[in-house]
Design an enzyme around this catalytic site. Structure first.
Site, PDB file in Angstrom:
ATOM      1  N   ASP A   1      -8.411  -1.708  -4.478  1.00 58.16           N
ATOM      2  CA  ASP A   1      -7.425  -1.545  -3.190  1.00 58.16           C
ATOM      3  C   ASP A   1      -8.174  -0.997  -2.064  1.00 58.16           C
ATOM      4  OD1 ASP A   1      -5.329  -2.358  -4.986  1.00 58.16           O
ATOM      5  OD2 ASP A   1      -4.818  -0.303  -5.559  1.00 58.16           O
TER       6      ASP A   1
ATOM      7  N   GLY B   1      -4.719  -7.273  -6.926  1.00 59.19           N
ATOM      8  CA  GLY B   1      -3.331  -7.409  -6.120  1.00 59.19           C
ATOM      9  C   GLY B   1      -4.207  -7.445  -4.693  1.00 59.19           C
ATOM     10  N   HIS B   2      -4.444  -8.508  -3.922  1.00 57.98           N
ATOM     11  CA  HIS B   2      -5.121  -8.723  -2.760  1.00 57.98           C
ATOM     12  C   HIS B   2      -4.534  -9.102  -1.593  1.00 57.98           C
ATOM     13  CE1 HIS B   2      -9.186  -9.116  -5.326  1.00 57.98           C
ATOM     14  NE2 HIS B   2      -8.663  -8.074  -5.387  1.00 57.98           N
ATOM     15  N   THR B   3      -4.114  -8.342  -0.775  1.00 64.00           N
ATOM     16  CA  THR B   3      -3.174  -8.695   0.478  1.00 64.00           C
ATOM     17  C   THR B   3      -3.990  -9.333   1.479  1.00 64.00           C
ATOM     18  OG1 THR B   3      -2.126  -6.543  -0.331  1.00 64.00           O
ATOM     19  CG2 THR B   3      -1.137  -7.577   1.767  1.00 64.00           C
TER      20      THR B   3
ATOM     21  N   ALA C   1      -0.113  -3.210  -4.512  1.00 58.34           N
ATOM     22  CA  ALA C   1       0.495  -4.203  -4.193  1.00 58.34           C
ATOM     23  C   ALA C   1       0.955  -5.020  -5.488  1.00 58.34           C
ATOM     24  CB  ALA C   1      -0.724  -5.260  -3.661  1.00 58.34           C
TER      25      ALA C   1
ATOM     26  N   GLY D   1      -9.156  -3.106   0.213  1.00 61.53           N
ATOM     27  CA  GLY D   1      -8.779  -3.951   1.321  1.00 61.53           C
ATOM     28  C   GLY D   1      -9.773  -5.279   1.094  1.00 61.53           C
ATOM     29  N   LYS D   2     -10.131  -5.488   0.009  1.00 60.88           N
ATOM     30  CA  LYS D   2     -11.088  -6.628  -0.181  1.00 60.88           C
ATOM     31  C   LYS D   2     -10.337  -8.008   0.112  1.00 60.88           C
ATOM     32  CE  LYS D   2     -11.014  -5.398  -4.730  1.00 60.88           C
ATOM     33  NZ  LYS D   2     -10.316  -4.282  -4.532  1.00 60.88           N
TER      34      LYS D   2
ATOM     35  N   GLN E   1     -11.055  -5.187  -8.417  1.00 60.99           N
ATOM     36  CA  GLN E   1     -10.857  -3.732  -8.891  1.00 60.99           C
ATOM     37  C   GLN E   1     -12.105  -3.252  -7.935  1.00 60.99           C
ATOM     38  OE1 GLN E   1     -10.673  -6.070 -11.872  1.00 60.99           O
ATOM     39  NE2 GLN E   1      -8.640  -6.003 -11.203  1.00 60.99           N
TER      40      GLN E   1
ATOM     41  N   ARG F   1       0.244   5.150  -4.777  1.00 66.64           N
ATOM     42  CA  ARG F   1      -1.234   5.505  -4.914  1.00 66.64           C
ATOM     43  C   ARG F   1      -1.433   6.874  -4.782  1.00 66.64           C
ATOM     44  NH1 ARG F   1      -2.699   0.184  -1.377  1.00 66.64           N
ATOM     45  NH2 ARG F   1      -2.589  -1.479  -2.771  1.00 66.64           N
TER      46      ARG F   1
ATOM     47  N   THR G   1       1.982  -3.370  -8.856  1.00 60.63           N
ATOM     48  CA  THR G   1       3.111  -2.793  -9.453  1.00 60.63           C
ATOM     49  C   THR G   1       4.044  -1.923  -8.839  1.00 60.63           C
ATOM     50  OG1 THR G   1       1.490  -0.992  -9.552  1.00 60.63           O
ATOM     51  CG2 THR G   1       1.547  -2.605 -11.496  1.00 60.63           C
ATOM     52  N   GLY G   2       3.756  -1.629  -7.475  1.00 60.52           N
ATOM     53  CA  GLY G   2       4.519  -0.743  -6.599  1.00 60.52           C
ATOM     54  C   GLY G   2       4.318   0.758  -6.691  1.00 60.52           C
TER      55      GLY G   2
ATOM     56  N   THR H   1      -2.319  -1.622 -15.560  1.00 61.92           N
ATOM     57  CA  THR H   1      -1.175  -2.561 -14.944  1.00 61.92           C
ATOM     58  C   THR H   1      -0.270  -3.333 -15.738  1.00 61.92           C
ATOM     59  OG1 THR H   1      -2.657  -4.477 -14.861  1.00 61.92           O
ATOM     60  CG2 THR H   1      -2.737  -3.028 -12.895  1.00 61.92           C
TER      61      THR H   1
HETATM   62  P1  GDP Z   1      -7.397  -4.999  -2.359  1.00 59.11           P
HETATM   63  O1  GDP Z   1      -7.034  -4.890  -3.637  1.00 59.11           O
HETATM   64  O2  GDP Z   1      -8.705  -4.326  -2.085  1.00 59.11           O
HETATM   65  O3  GDP Z   1      -7.451  -6.351  -1.813  1.00 59.11           O
HETATM   66  O4  GDP Z   1      -6.708  -4.163  -1.437  1.00 59.11           O
HETATM   67  P2  GDP Z   1      -4.948  -4.243  -1.401  1.00 59.11           P
HETATM   68  O5  GDP Z   1      -4.429  -5.490  -0.439  1.00 59.11           O
HETATM   69  O6  GDP Z   1      -4.421  -3.878  -2.789  1.00 59.11           O
HETATM   70  O7  GDP Z   1      -4.541  -2.958  -0.623  1.00 59.11           O
HETATM   71  C1  GDP Z   1      -5.008  -2.862   0.600  1.00 59.11           C
HETATM   72  C2  GDP Z   1      -3.710  -2.436   1.664  1.00 59.11           C
HETATM   73  O8  GDP Z   1      -4.171  -2.028   2.945  1.00 59.11           O
HETATM   74  C3  GDP Z   1      -3.025  -3.787   1.851  1.00 59.11           C
HETATM   75  O9  GDP Z   1      -1.559  -3.480   1.966  1.00 59.11           O
HETATM   76  C4  GDP Z   1      -3.456  -4.256   3.270  1.00 59.11           C
HETATM   77  O10 GDP Z   1      -2.582  -5.117   3.789  1.00 59.11           O
HETATM   78  C5  GDP Z   1      -3.752  -2.954   3.651  1.00 59.11           C
HETATM   79  N1  GDP Z   1      -4.894  -2.741   5.034  1.00 59.11           N
HETATM   80  C6  GDP Z   1      -6.214  -3.630   4.861  1.00 59.11           C
HETATM   81  N2  GDP Z   1      -6.847  -3.122   5.916  1.00 59.11           N
HETATM   82  C7  GDP Z   1      -6.185  -2.274   6.475  1.00 59.11           C
HETATM   83  C8  GDP Z   1      -6.403  -1.486   7.732  1.00 59.11           C
HETATM   84  O11 GDP Z   1      -7.394  -1.407   8.331  1.00 59.11           O
HETATM   85  N3  GDP Z   1      -5.411  -0.751   8.076  1.00 59.11           N
HETATM   86  C9  GDP Z   1      -4.194  -0.570   7.580  1.00 59.11           C
HETATM   87  N4  GDP Z   1      -3.063   0.221   7.923  1.00 59.11           N
HETATM   88  N5  GDP Z   1      -3.897  -1.352   6.553  1.00 59.11           N
HETATM   89  C10 GDP Z   1      -4.672  -2.146   5.926  1.00 59.11           C
HETATM   90  P1  IMO Z   2      -7.638  -4.750  -6.857  1.00 60.37           P
HETATM   91  O1  IMO Z   2      -8.658  -5.905  -7.369  1.00 60.37           O
HETATM   92  C1  IMO Z   2      -6.459  -0.791  -8.275  1.00 60.37           C
HETATM   93  C2  IMO Z   2      -6.488   0.091 -12.725  1.00 60.37           C
HETATM   94  C3  IMO Z   2      -5.265   0.472 -13.189  1.00 60.37           C
HETATM   95  C4  IMO Z   2      -5.606   1.241 -14.187  1.00 60.37           C
HETATM   96  C5  IMO Z   2      -6.881   0.774 -14.817  1.00 60.37           C
HETATM   97  C6  IMO Z   2      -6.801   0.068 -15.951  1.00 60.37           C
HETATM   98  O2  IMO Z   2      -6.223  -5.041  -6.262  1.00 60.37           O
HETATM   99  O3  IMO Z   2      -8.419  -3.442  -6.240  1.00 60.37           O
HETATM  100  P2  IMO Z   2      -6.014  -2.588 -16.262  1.00 60.37           P
HETATM  101  O4  IMO Z   2      -4.554  -3.260 -16.196  1.00 60.37           O
HETATM  102  O5  IMO Z   2      -7.018  -3.285 -15.442  1.00 60.37           O
HETATM  103  O6  IMO Z   2      -6.469  -2.349 -17.703  1.00 60.37           O
HETATM  104  O7  IMO Z   2      -5.969  -0.968 -15.673  1.00 60.37           O
HETATM  105  O8  IMO Z   2      -7.435   0.260 -13.684  1.00 60.37           O
HETATM  106  N1  IMO Z   2      -6.556  -1.078 -11.849  1.00 60.37           N
HETATM  107  C7  IMO Z   2      -6.706  -1.053 -10.277  1.00 60.37           C
HETATM  108  N2  IMO Z   2      -6.528  -0.328  -9.435  1.00 60.37           N
HETATM  109  N3  IMO Z   2      -6.702  -1.911  -8.065  1.00 60.37           N
HETATM  110  C8  IMO Z   2      -6.992  -3.034  -8.730  1.00 60.37           C
HETATM  111  O9  IMO Z   2      -7.296  -4.177  -8.489  1.00 60.37           O
HETATM  112  C9  IMO Z   2      -6.975  -2.476 -10.226  1.00 60.37           C
HETATM  113  N4  IMO Z   2      -6.896  -3.167 -11.216  1.00 60.37           N
HETATM  114  C10 IMO Z   2      -6.802  -2.386 -12.435  1.00 60.37           C
HETATM  115  O10 IMO Z   2      -4.120   1.049 -12.082  1.00 60.37           O
HETATM  116  O11 IMO Z   2      -5.951   2.734 -13.676  1.00 60.37           O
HETATM  117 MG    MG Z   3      -5.174  -4.334  -4.616  1.00 57.39          MG
END
Ligand code: GDP
Ligand code: IMO
Ligand code: MG
Length: 438
Positions: A19, A46-48, A304, A21-22, A229, A310, A306-307, A135
């Site tokens: 999470d 979950g990539h936003t 993103a 911000g990938k 991850q 974090r 499971t809600g 998850t």
């Molecule tokens: P990922 O799994 O690495 O793709 O990251 P996620 O999408 O799960 O979580 C990153 C969250 O941070 C998302 O809700 C993005 O929209 C948000 N985000 C990404 N970059 C920024 C930033 O620079 N500032 C803020 N406030 N939010 C950001």
């Molecule tokens: P992105 O790509 C954050 C965490 C789960 C749990 C552990 C094992 O959005 O960064 P799993 O369901 O994979 O067997 O769970 O890994 N986890 C993540 N945490 N971002 C993710 O993906 C994750 N994918 C799995 O919360 O701790």
């Molecule tokens: Mg994510």
């Protein structure tokens, strides 16, 4: 002898616990690459991505698909829940994103079945207070089956006779285990029919993506590898057993896509300006409740997928240095700098202390990690808004000092800074390695 062309092949990996911000970073870079390819994990990710007032959350489909005309690959190293994939395709269609002819699913990828989800949940319940906090998507059990050599793959899904035979064999085994361990057989009524039906929705996407990508690279096309991850969730190098079941580090891209490691030309590591973690396991720099509450609120730190809220903590440089070493990070992206805009003081962990000794390397076991004390440096905050800033030189001085501190400590350039979730809230300093990939 043919000369191998060194075309752009860059990986984007999470440098923390996921999470980071990938999704946003991949979306930004994807416009400069022909392909984006996922190499590991499944719809646990979950990539936003946010632009033009729309918010997209991609789980298995690479974020690069949002860039018009760009091609995307779901590689052999991923685990695919075909029902979830079809749901994701429908969501994209509703948003007007047409993937036809540019999304490719590997025939070698392993499938997730409903029994994997059931097993995932049952295993978590059985772990009690030691639960991993997965998850519940069936990711671990699907990878278990793959490694135990009883997995069923996308290529099997497309052949009715073969799917029927393999499913029968696997279900007999699974039912025996389930009855013995949990006292009841699995719910498998109608499973074959459901999967045969769903197969028709994805048949057109299925190809040998290994050939597609290698040919693309041979022809001088560029590929962006989208990590899922993060480093500390990597099955081999993370905080085992509180990890996911695949290799999230850049090395995973090679087996995960069938691309030789010598073809990778660069690695981007993504880190937040602080740290978050979802699920259980040690988290040395976890903030005290009040700070965590503030950061969670300002950073909107809720999963993103499971809600789940974090867990929030300070930046951990031991983690970042470890991530740099493991993935060979050439350029760091710091996201969510804006979340610290109202922060009076910022703490950064520079080393660990364990039983009076200073530790600068990551311990291998969670038992030790749970007992270490972080050593912090305190840096001043900037207390000015950063969204809208276009150049690093226009950032408040303490913000620049913070970034320079990270860069010096990790000995890596900071090739991109993100100051908001939107595509536009991004700073890419000129003259650095990352800028040369655009
Ligand atoms: P990922 O799994 O690495 O793709 O990251 P996620 O999408 O799960 O979580 C990153 C969250 O941070 C998302 O809700 C993005 O929209 C948000 N985000 C990404 N970059 C920024 C930033 O620079 N500032 C803020 N406030 N939010 C950001
Ligand atoms: P992105 O790509 C954050 C965490 C789960 C749990 C552990 C094992 O959005 O960064 P799993 O369901 O994979 O067997 O769970 O890994 N986890 C993540 N945490 N971002 C993710 O993906 C994750 N994918 C799995 O919360 O701790
Ligand atoms: Mg994510």
């Amino acid at each position: 002898m043919t000369q191998k062309i060194r075309t752009k092949a860059v990986a984007v990996v999470g440098a923390q616990w996921g999470d980071e911000g990938k999704g946003k970073v991949v979306d930004y870079l994807a416009s400069s690459f022909d392909y984006t390819a996922r190499y590991a994990g499944g719809h646990n990710a979950g990539h936003t991505v946010i632009f033009n007032g729309h918010r997209y959350v991609l789980q298995l489909i690479p974020s690069g698909i949002l860039r018009e005309g760009k091609k995307a690959v779901i590689g052999p190293g991923t685990v695919v829940d075909p029902v979830a994939l079809v749901g994701e395709l429908e969501n994209l269609k509703k948003s007007g994103i047409d993937v036809r002819g540019r999304l490719f699913l590997s025939n070698r990828a392993h499938l997730i079945f409903p029994y994997h989800r059931e097993m995932d949940k049952a295993a978590e319940t059985a772990r009690g207070s030691a639960k991993i906090g997965t998850t519940s998507r069936g990711i671990g059990p699907a990878y278990e089956d793959k490694m135990a050599r009883r997995g069923i793959r996308v290529c099997d899904l497309l052949d009715e006779g073969r799917l029927r035979e393999k499913l029968q064999r696997v279900l007999a085994e699974k039912n025996a285990i389930s009855s013995a361990a949990y006292g009841h057989p699995l719910e498998t009524e109608g499973l074959l029919e459901q999967y045969l039906e769903i197969a028709e929705h994805i048949r057109d996407l299925v190809v040998d993506t290994t050939i597609v990508l290698n040919k693309a690279l041979d022809n001088g096309e560029s590929v962006l590898f989208e990590g899922a991850q993060g480093t500390m969730l990597d099955i081999d190098h993370g905080t085992y057993p509180y990890v996911t079941s695949s290799n999230a580090t850049s090395g995973g891209a090679s087996p995960g896509l069938g691309i030789a490691p010598t073809r990778m030309t660069g690695v981007v590591g993504v880190t937040k300006a602080y740290t978050t973690r979802v699920g259980s396991g040690p988290f040395p720099t976890e903030m005290v409740d009040l700070d965590a509450h503030e950061v969670r609120k300002r950073g909107n730190e809720f999963g993103a997928v499971t809600g789940r809220p974090r867990r929030c903590g300070w930046l951990d440089l031991v983690v970042l240095r470890y991530a740099k070493m493991l993935s060979g990070i050439d350029s760091l992206v710091v996201t969510k700098l804006d979340v610290f805009d109202a922060q009076p003081e910022i703490q950064v962990c520079t080393a660990y202390r364990y039983k009076g000794r200073r530790l600068t390397e990551m311990p291998p076991d969670v038992e030790t990690l749970a007992q270490i004390e972080p050593e912090y440096e305190t840096l001043p905050g900037w207390q000015k808004p950063t969204p809208g800033v276009r150049e690093v030189k226009d950032l408040p001085t303490p913000a620049r000092d913070y970034l320079n501190f990270i860069s010096d400590e990790v000995q890596t350039e900071i090739g991109m800074v993100s100051t908001g979730p939107d595509r536009e809230a991004t700073i890419v300093p000129r003259g650095l390695t990352l800028a040369s990939w655009l």
